[in-house]
Design an enzyme around this catalytic site. Structure first.
Site, PDB file in Angstrom:
ATOM      1  N   LYS A 128     -90.597 -32.669 -50.212  1.00  0.00           N
ATOM      2  CA  LYS A 128     -90.870 -32.268 -48.984  1.00  0.00           C
ATOM      3  C   LYS A 128     -90.346 -33.293 -47.808  1.00  0.00           C
ATOM      4  O   LYS A 128     -90.194 -34.282 -48.093  1.00  0.00           O
ATOM      5  CB  LYS A 128     -92.444 -32.244 -49.013  1.00  0.00           C
ATOM      6  CG  LYS A 128     -93.198 -31.290 -47.971  1.00  0.00           C
ATOM      7  CD  LYS A 128     -93.173 -30.052 -48.567  1.00  0.00           C
ATOM      8  CE  LYS A 128     -93.685 -28.769 -47.881  1.00  0.00           C
ATOM      9  NZ  LYS A 128     -94.317 -27.755 -48.541  1.00  0.00           N
ATOM     10  N   ASP A 168     -91.122 -24.304 -44.049  1.00  0.00           N
ATOM     11  CA  ASP A 168     -92.486 -24.640 -44.188  1.00  0.00           C
ATOM     12  C   ASP A 168     -93.072 -24.449 -42.782  1.00  0.00           C
ATOM     13  O   ASP A 168     -92.393 -23.709 -41.904  1.00  0.00           O
ATOM     14  CB  ASP A 168     -92.779 -25.902 -44.929  1.00  0.00           C
ATOM     15  CG  ASP A 168     -94.107 -26.170 -45.208  1.00  0.00           C
ATOM     16  OD1 ASP A 168     -94.396 -25.845 -46.216  1.00  0.00           O
ATOM     17  OD2 ASP A 168     -94.944 -26.911 -44.507  1.00  0.00           O
TER      18      ASP A 168
HETATM   19  N1  GLU Z   1     -92.685 -24.981 -48.428  1.00  0.00           N
HETATM   20  C1  GLU Z   1     -93.025 -24.034 -49.372  1.00  0.00           C
HETATM   21  C2  GLU Z   1     -93.993 -24.434 -50.328  1.00  0.00           C
HETATM   22  O1  GLU Z   1     -95.076 -25.083 -49.815  1.00  0.00           O
HETATM   23  C3  GLU Z   1     -91.787 -23.301 -49.878  1.00  0.00           C
HETATM   24  C4  GLU Z   1     -90.932 -24.411 -50.620  1.00  0.00           C
HETATM   25  C5  GLU Z   1     -89.445 -23.907 -51.066  1.00  0.00           C
HETATM   26  O2  GLU Z   1     -89.345 -22.607 -51.111  1.00  0.00           O
HETATM   27  O3  GLU Z   1     -88.594 -24.862 -51.551  1.00  0.00           O
HETATM   28  O4  GLU Z   1     -94.093 -24.110 -51.615  1.00  0.00           O
END
Ligand code: GLU
Length: 449
Positions: A128, A168
């Protein structure tokens, strides 16, 4: 050492090392508690210190992001990328731009992501990233310059086989476009280094809808076990971002009734429920005009506005928290239970506090944690990576069919593990164990690295 003592010592150590990282403690404690039965059943996980390794990120990147606003004034934000675990695939996870972003919040999100990505059944590690920069209230030029400045450092740490970021909170198609464009310029490479891209440059169809649609597919699977379904059920949602709106859209398509939702300003209670016209208005309001829900009640007289409130006071059968961590407290959970809620399905990451989760589970409310229920977004990101690798684009129908299948598989994995450890219906335990097993076994197989 007994399993319980081992887990307690590990948790104490986590707290001792980083006493201020409350959100990370919360996420780690929830996972460690549910893993007790599997550690008890199989001594290899303690022998190889798998969990001791799993709670430490493989790498943390922390950098300065200086940028100029429209008046030429210089601002400085913090940039982060937490590369948590790459045992089963390249690091993968979103980028969050929000004033609340800290090392602790991103560590909790990257840790959760590791389990979530494992649950999808796709070869995706956990990561992240983000910044305490908030795109709200900034001009397009400011957002673009910020994204470019952010990428000026991040580009050297990512790659289509190393780490693949996505969106996100605060990072949607616009921000991803700017970051992808800048990466391409700096590296002179057109590769699938981001997911959630625009469809004209390698993005997958259904990616914007995937998290919300997946949440509803998951809820439908849960209800099927009780010979029920979403059709005809009263639903409420918190948050009107990408996840919230597409959750509403899929509920509507499946015959459910959305009577409540909220944004930063307050909650809308619309007893008649959303219909296609209202949904279209909502999408334009949120995605195009970036306006407030106050406008919704001006336009649709069936709706009431409750300033400063979240949706939880509205009586419902199903509740979908899709906004942010710890948005649903014990008090909210009590209200929901008193109003007869039957299912709570998390579209956001860790939106229910541990006390709220305990209450739901003790009252027999079906509860699904975000790492299982909202995995549809990253799952379609995985499908986007595959399409980029084979240089093809699949149709909407094809992607949605695969998404549905993945959500069904996640549901089955949770149910099976929960049953295996004598906790039928405990989706939290099922999700943590199923997500853990695959990553842990890969770590053991790859040696001490
Ligand atoms: N931010 C999204 C999640 O919490 C998507 C992450 C992604 O697609 O890599 O899963």
């Amino acid at each position: 050492m007994q399993t319980k003592e081992y887990l307690q010592a590990l948790m104490q150590n986590i707290i001792k090392k980083d006493p201020a990282e409350k959100l990370f403690h919360q996420a780690a404690s929830e996972v460690l508690t549910s893993l007790e039965p599997i550690l008890e059943a199989d001594p290899k996980y303690i022998k190889y210190a798998v969990l001791d390794r799993m709670v430490e990120p493989e790498r943390v990147i922390y950098f300065r992001v200086p940028w100029n606003d429209d008046k030429g004034l210089t601002h400085v934000n913090r940039g982060f990328r937490i590369q948590f675990n790459s045992a089963i695939g390249p690091f993968k996870g979103g980028i969050r731009f929000h004033e609340s972003v800290t090392l602790s919040s991103l560590k909790f999100l990257a840790f959760e992501q590791t389990f979530k990505n494992s649950l999808t059944g796709l070869p995706l590690g956990g990561a992240k990233g983000g910044s305490d920069f908030d795109p709200r209230g900034k001009s397009e030029g400011e957002v673009m310059r910020f994204c470019q400045a952010f990428m000026d450092e991040l580009y050297r740490h990512i790659g289509e086989r190393t780490d693949v970021p996505a969106g996100d909170l605060g990072v949607g198609a616009r921000e991803i476009g700017f970051m992808f464009g800048h990466y391409k310029k700096i590296t002179n490479k057109f590769v699938g280094v981001f997911t959630g891209k625009g469809p004209s440059f390698g993005g997958s169809l259904i990616r914007p809808e995937a998290t919300g649609y997946g949440v509803v597919f998951f809820a439908e699977e849960m209800l099927k076990c009780k010979s029920e379904g979403i059709r005809g059920k009263t639903c409420i949602i918190s948050g009107t971002g990408n996840v919230g709106i597409h959750t509403a859209e899929k509920i509507l398509q499946m015959g459910g009734k959305v009577v409540g939702f909220n944004d930063y300003d307050g909650a809308v209670y619309d007893k008649e429920g959303l219909d296609q016209e209202k949904l279209a208005f909502l999408k334009d309001l949120v995605f195009v005009r970036r306006g407030s829900l106050k406008e919704y009640v001006k336009k649709f007289k069936s709706a009431e506005f409750h300033p400063g409130k979240k949706s939880w006071f509205i009586p419902c059968y199903a509740a979908f928290p899709t906004a942010c961590e710890n948005e649903l407290t014990l008090e909210d959970a009590k209200t929901l239970v008193n109003n007869g809620v039957k299912i709570v399905c998390e579209g956001a990451n860790m939106p229910c506090t541990p006390e709220a989760v305990d209450l739901f589970q003790s009252k027999g409310v079906l509860y699904a944690p975000g790492k299982a229920a909202n995995a549809g977004g990253v799952a379609v990101s995985g499908l986007e990576m595959t399409q980029n690798t084979i240089r093809l684009s699949w149709s909407r129908e094809e992607v949605e069919t695969q998404l549905k299948k993945i959500m069904r598989n996640i549901h089955s994995a949770c149910v099976e593990e929960a049953c295996l450890y004598n906790k039928p219906g405990d989706y939290l335990l099922g999700a943590n164990i199923a997500g853990f097993k695959k990553v842990a076994d890969a770590m053991i197989a790859q040696g001490v690295i």
